[in-house]
Design a protein around this motif. Structure first.
Motif, PDB file in Angstrom:
ATOM      1  N   SER A  17     -15.310  -7.922  12.012  1.00  0.00           N
ATOM      2  CA  SER A  17     -14.716  -6.708  12.573  1.00  0.00           C
ATOM      3  C   SER A  17     -15.681  -6.022  13.527  1.00  0.00           C
ATOM      4  CB  SER A  17     -14.358  -5.721  11.455  1.00  0.00           C
ATOM      5  OG  SER A  17     -13.412  -6.272  10.571  1.00  0.00           O
ATOM      6  N   ARG A  67      -3.862  -6.871  13.550  1.00  0.00           N
ATOM      7  CA  ARG A  67      -5.321  -7.050  13.448  1.00  0.00           C
ATOM      8  C   ARG A  67      -6.082  -5.897  14.100  1.00  0.00           C
ATOM      9  NH1 ARG A  67      -7.770 -11.123  16.001  1.00  0.00           N
ATOM     10  NH2 ARG A  67      -6.240 -11.283  17.683  1.00  0.00           N
ATOM     11  N   ASN A  84     -10.083  -6.143  13.615  1.00  0.00           N
ATOM     12  CA  ASN A  84     -10.323  -6.891  12.386  1.00  0.00           C
ATOM     13  C   ASN A  84      -9.871  -8.333  12.551  1.00  0.00           C
ATOM     14  OD1 ASN A  84     -11.178  -4.472  11.120  1.00  0.00           O
ATOM     15  ND2 ASN A  84      -9.075  -3.990  10.518  1.00  0.00           N
TER      16      ASN A  84
END
Length: 123
Positions: A17, A67, A84
């Motif tokens: 991330s 995401r 992420n």
């Protein structure tokens, strides 16, 4: 001086991330739609995400839905992009932009641009 400055890029392993920040000076992001674009070598600039000025509506490219999350902190005059589950194909220079346009993923709709920050996803 009107300026957008990005930060937070770097090297991350697949699945990792990063959070990118875009801070404005000389104007208030409150009144602008703010977007993130990215450009990989040999590819066209791609709209990644945008947050509207009016009601905070969020827009995402299909490739990052689920995401990435865009958010805004008006007190800090900053827009963030939380990324992420990063993939190697997310590798690119990420730039933020502010504008009034209706087509959120069209670079032509944006008046102000940052210099970009490199994101590299690699093991």
């Amino acid at each position: 001086q009107v300026q957008l400055v990005e930060s937070g890029g770097g090297l991350v392993q697949p699945g990792g991330s990063l959070t990118l920040s875009c801070t404005a000076s000389g104007f208030s992001l409150d009144f602008y739609a703010t977007a993130w674009f990215r450009q990989a070598p040999g590819k066209e600039r791609e709209g990644v995400s945008c947050i509207s000025s009016s009601d905070g509506t969020e827009y995402y490219a299909d490739s990052v839905k689920g995401r990435f999350t865009i958010s805004r902190d008006n007190a800090k005059n900053t827009v963030y992009l939380q990324m992420n589950s990063l993939k190697p194909e997310d590798t690119a220079v990420y730039s933020c932009a502010a504008g009034w346009g209706l087509l959120w993923n069209s670079p032509k709709e944006y008046d102000y641009w940052g210099q970009g920050t490199q994101v590299t996803v690699s093991s």
